[in-house]
Design a protein around this motif. Structure first.
Motif, mmCIF file in Angstrom:
data_model
loop_
_atom_site.group_PDB
_atom_site.id
_atom_site.type_symbol
_atom_site.label_atom_id
_atom_site.label_comp_id
_atom_site.label_asym_id
_atom_site.label_seq_id
_atom_site.Cartn_x
_atom_site.Cartn_y
_atom_site.Cartn_z
ATOM 1 N N ARG A 95 13.257 21.082 -9.169
ATOM 2 C CA ARG A 95 12.749 22.368 -9.628
ATOM 3 C C ARG A 95 12.156 23.113 -8.438
ATOM 4 O O ARG A 95 11.673 22.500 -7.479
ATOM 5 C CB ARG A 95 11.698 22.187 -10.722
ATOM 6 C CG ARG A 95 12.079 21.234 -11.825
ATOM 7 C CD ARG A 95 13.451 21.471 -12.419
ATOM 8 N NE ARG A 95 13.565 22.757 -13.099
ATOM 9 C CZ ARG A 95 14.538 23.064 -13.946
ATOM 10 N NH1 ARG A 95 15.471 22.157 -14.223
ATOM 11 N NH2 ARG A 95 14.588 24.240 -14.512
ATOM 12 N N VAL A 97 9.479 25.998 -6.968
ATOM 13 C CA VAL A 97 8.252 26.764 -7.179
ATOM 14 C C VAL A 97 7.933 27.515 -5.885
ATOM 15 O O VAL A 97 8.093 26.971 -4.787
ATOM 16 C CB VAL A 97 7.072 25.842 -7.549
ATOM 17 C CG1 VAL A 97 5.765 26.622 -7.666
ATOM 18 C CG2 VAL A 97 7.364 25.104 -8.860
ATOM 19 N N GLU A 117 11.613 29.182 -9.774
ATOM 20 C CA GLU A 117 11.666 29.088 -11.235
ATOM 21 C C GLU A 117 10.277 29.337 -11.826
ATOM 22 O O GLU A 117 10.150 29.748 -12.977
ATOM 23 C CB GLU A 117 12.199 27.726 -11.649
ATOM 24 C CG GLU A 117 13.639 27.499 -11.203
ATOM 25 C CD GLU A 117 14.101 26.090 -11.493
ATOM 26 O OE1 GLU A 117 14.868 25.919 -12.462
ATOM 27 O OE2 GLU A 117 13.684 25.170 -10.760
ATOM 28 N N ARG A 118 9.254 29.057 -11.073
ATOM 29 C CA ARG A 118 7.900 29.509 -11.341
ATOM 30 C C ARG A 118 7.384 30.150 -10.064
ATOM 31 O O ARG A 118 7.633 29.642 -8.961
ATOM 32 C CB ARG A 118 6.970 28.366 -11.746
ATOM 33 C CG ARG A 118 7.343 27.653 -13.017
ATOM 34 C CD ARG A 118 7.162 28.520 -14.264
ATOM 35 N NE ARG A 118 7.362 27.718 -15.465
ATOM 36 C CZ ARG A 118 8.557 27.373 -15.960
ATOM 37 N NH1 ARG A 118 9.669 27.771 -15.346
ATOM 38 N NH2 ARG A 118 8.647 26.636 -17.052
ATOM 39 N N ARG A 139 7.325 35.968 -17.416
ATOM 40 C CA ARG A 139 7.273 34.586 -17.890
ATOM 41 C C ARG A 139 7.312 33.600 -16.737
ATOM 42 O O ARG A 139 6.877 32.444 -16.872
ATOM 43 C CB ARG A 139 8.444 34.314 -18.837
ATOM 44 C CG ARG A 139 8.404 35.097 -20.140
ATOM 45 C CD ARG A 139 9.648 34.833 -20.963
ATOM 46 N NE ARG A 139 10.859 35.228 -20.252
ATOM 47 C CZ ARG A 139 12.101 34.943 -20.677
ATOM 48 N NH1 ARG A 139 12.279 34.229 -21.782
ATOM 49 N NH2 ARG A 139 13.146 35.348 -19.981
ATOM 50 N N LYS A 140 7.855 34.019 -15.597
ATOM 51 C CA LYS A 140 7.905 33.133 -14.420
ATOM 52 C C LYS A 140 6.569 33.075 -13.684
ATOM 53 O O LYS A 140 6.316 32.143 -12.926
ATOM 54 C CB LYS A 140 8.976 33.618 -13.436
ATOM 55 C CG LYS A 140 10.387 33.402 -13.901
ATOM 56 C CD LYS A 140 11.451 33.872 -12.925
ATOM 57 C CE LYS A 140 11.118 33.913 -11.487
ATOM 58 N NZ LYS A 140 12.296 34.155 -10.615
ATOM 59 N N GLN A 142 2.659 32.746 -12.678
ATOM 60 C CA GLN A 142 1.504 31.920 -13.045
ATOM 61 C C GLN A 142 0.348 32.287 -12.126
ATOM 62 O O GLN A 142 0.429 32.085 -10.901
ATOM 63 C CB GLN A 142 1.826 30.435 -12.896
ATOM 64 C CG GLN A 142 0.656 29.527 -13.228
ATOM 65 C CD GLN A 142 0.256 29.600 -14.690
ATOM 66 O OE1 GLN A 142 1.087 29.424 -15.578
ATOM 67 N NE2 GLN A 142 -1.014 29.883 -14.956
ATOM 68 N N VAL A 345 1.680 23.407 -13.380
ATOM 69 C CA VAL A 345 2.906 24.182 -13.162
ATOM 70 C C VAL A 345 4.062 23.252 -12.832
ATOM 71 O O VAL A 345 5.173 23.405 -13.358
ATOM 72 C CB VAL A 345 2.704 25.225 -12.031
ATOM 73 C CG1 VAL A 345 4.034 25.825 -11.593
ATOM 74 C CG2 VAL A 345 1.776 26.335 -12.492
ATOM 75 N N ASP A 348 5.111 21.504 -15.962
ATOM 76 C CA ASP A 348 5.737 22.447 -16.887
ATOM 77 C C ASP A 348 7.164 22.776 -16.469
ATOM 78 O O ASP A 348 8.082 22.814 -17.296
ATOM 79 C CB ASP A 348 4.903 23.715 -16.953
ATOM 80 C CG ASP A 348 5.512 24.764 -17.871
ATOM 81 O OD1 ASP A 348 5.676 24.484 -19.054
ATOM 82 O OD2 ASP A 348 5.821 25.867 -17.384
ATOM 83 N N VAL A 349 7.371 22.984 -15.165
ATOM 84 C CA VAL A 349 8.707 23.375 -14.708
ATOM 85 C C VAL A 349 9.675 22.186 -14.783
ATOM 86 O O VAL A 349 10.876 22.370 -14.983
ATOM 87 C CB VAL A 349 8.657 23.973 -13.291
ATOM 88 C CG1 VAL A 349 8.483 22.925 -12.216
ATOM 89 C CG2 VAL A 349 9.876 24.828 -13.006
ATOM 90 N N GLY A 354 14.287 26.602 -16.248
ATOM 91 C CA GLY A 354 13.902 27.788 -15.497
ATOM 92 C C GLY A 354 14.474 29.044 -16.136
ATOM 93 O O GLY A 354 15.261 28.988 -17.063
#
Length: 357
Positions: A95, A97, A117-118, A139-140, A142, A345, A348-349, A354
């Protein structure tokens, strides 16, 4: 390698996770490894087309180490990482970030920091900037404020007697004075000129104050430093202000201060030094923009002043010298909260899909 990387890495290890950090190296590597992380020395930040030759090595490393999450914090490494990541089949990718730390110049090069993806943003100010300039899917995003270790920056902390003795041996003219401190590298936009002008007003009523400009004077700021010294001399303030240059004991200096200032004419993305002062319980007067305004709103609302209003800074200084305000405890901007929310985070990811790249 920056301090925030070490703080997140240490928390990952303390929670039973593996932490792998890639950088060109530097003085923080030993501390990183001592806290349990593994360091991989790659010239990932070198701005050269040759750096893209690292892409196969990155993919091999991620596969070999079974990496779950890749977190990038700087633009050029982000481009290298992103191209390596995109070339892996979706089901096999770690993932991705990213963190937006500041006001990058808008454009295609900076947009890469919004391709995670975040996407972590370090203040509401930066969140608004990202949404305005890059129209990122909210939504991405944080919001995770940077934090300070409140056990190290504790309310009411005072430096020990040995430090005070060494300090007053170096600066005997500060004995018995109330200190006004601007902790920032010497730069026009960091507010040094406004700070001097404020002091000119305050010193008309108080001769027992001494102002400190605590920060590095970079080689390209020597002309500005000379110009500032001329202003200080012309205002008759030479005995009331000291430029200390770079200091490693900013915490101790701020703890001794009556008031700390943040007078940057451009908004700070966050303003960590300001938060350190507030965490110590030291009142801060700051221009009302950027991350500093968000800190003041939470911990000392009366410390916020309209940007550039030197007269109001001076009047508030005079008021606080007569009656210091009370700073609220720092419950919102702690190091532990920053560390745990970042780990949240990651988890979550990993758990969810994503929202595109």
């Amino acid at each position: 390698m920056e301090r925030g990387t070490l703080e997140i890495a240490a928390h990952l290890v303390s929670q039973g996770h593996r932490s792998l950090v890639m950088s060109a190296g530097g003085r923080m590597v030993s501390a990183l490894e001592a806290a349990g992380s593994s360091h991989f020395t790659y010239p990932i930040g070198r701005k050269s087309l040759l750096t893209f030759l690292l892409i196969p090595q990155l993919r091999a490393l991620w596969q070999r180490e079974q990496v779950d999450v890749v977190h990038v914090r700087s633009r050029f490494p982000a481009w290298v990482v992103y191209l390596a990541w995109k070339g892996i089949p979706v089901a096999q990718r770690p993932r991705l970030v990213t963190t937006v730390h500041g006001y990058y110049r808008p454009g295609w090069y900076s947009r890469i920091m919004t391709c995670g993806e975040r996407v972590i943003v370090i203040s509401k100010t930066i969140q608004a900037y990202v949404q305005r300039e890059y129209q990122v899917d909210k939504r991405k995003l944080q919001l995770i404020y940077r934090g300070v270790d409140t056990s190290q920056y504790a309310l009411g902390y005072q430096p020990d007697d040995d430090w005070k003795q060494a300090w007053f041996a170096e600066y005997p003219h500060m004995q018995g004075k109330r200190l006004l401190v601007l902790p920032a590298r010497l730069s026009r936009w960091k507010g040094a000129t406004d700070f001097v002008e404020m002091l000119r007003i305050v010193c008309q009523q108080h001769k027992d104050v001494h102002a400190l400009l605590v920060g590095e004077v970079a080689s390209d700021k020597q002309c500005f430093a000379a110009e500032l010294q001329q202003k200080i001399h012309a205002a008759g303030l030479s005995e009331h202000i000291t430029l200390t240059g770079y200091r490693q004991d900013v915490k101790q200096i701020m703890a001794m201060a009556s008031i700390v200032y943040s007078l940057s004419t451009e908004p700070e993305a966050f303003g960590r030094t300001t938060l350190e002062a507030l965490s110590l319980g030291v009142p801060v007067i700051g221009y009302q923009h950027g991350g500093v305004a968000e800190q003041l709103a939470a911990l000392l609302p009366e410390g916020a002043v309209p940007v550039g209003n030197v007269a109001e800074v001076a009047m508030l200084t005079l008021s606080w010298l007569a009656q210091p305000p009370k700073v609220l405890p720092n419950m919102q901007f702690s190091l532990h909260a920053m560390q745990q929310r970042t780990l949240d985070v990651y988890q979550d990811v990993i758990a969810g899909a994503g929202w595109g790249d």
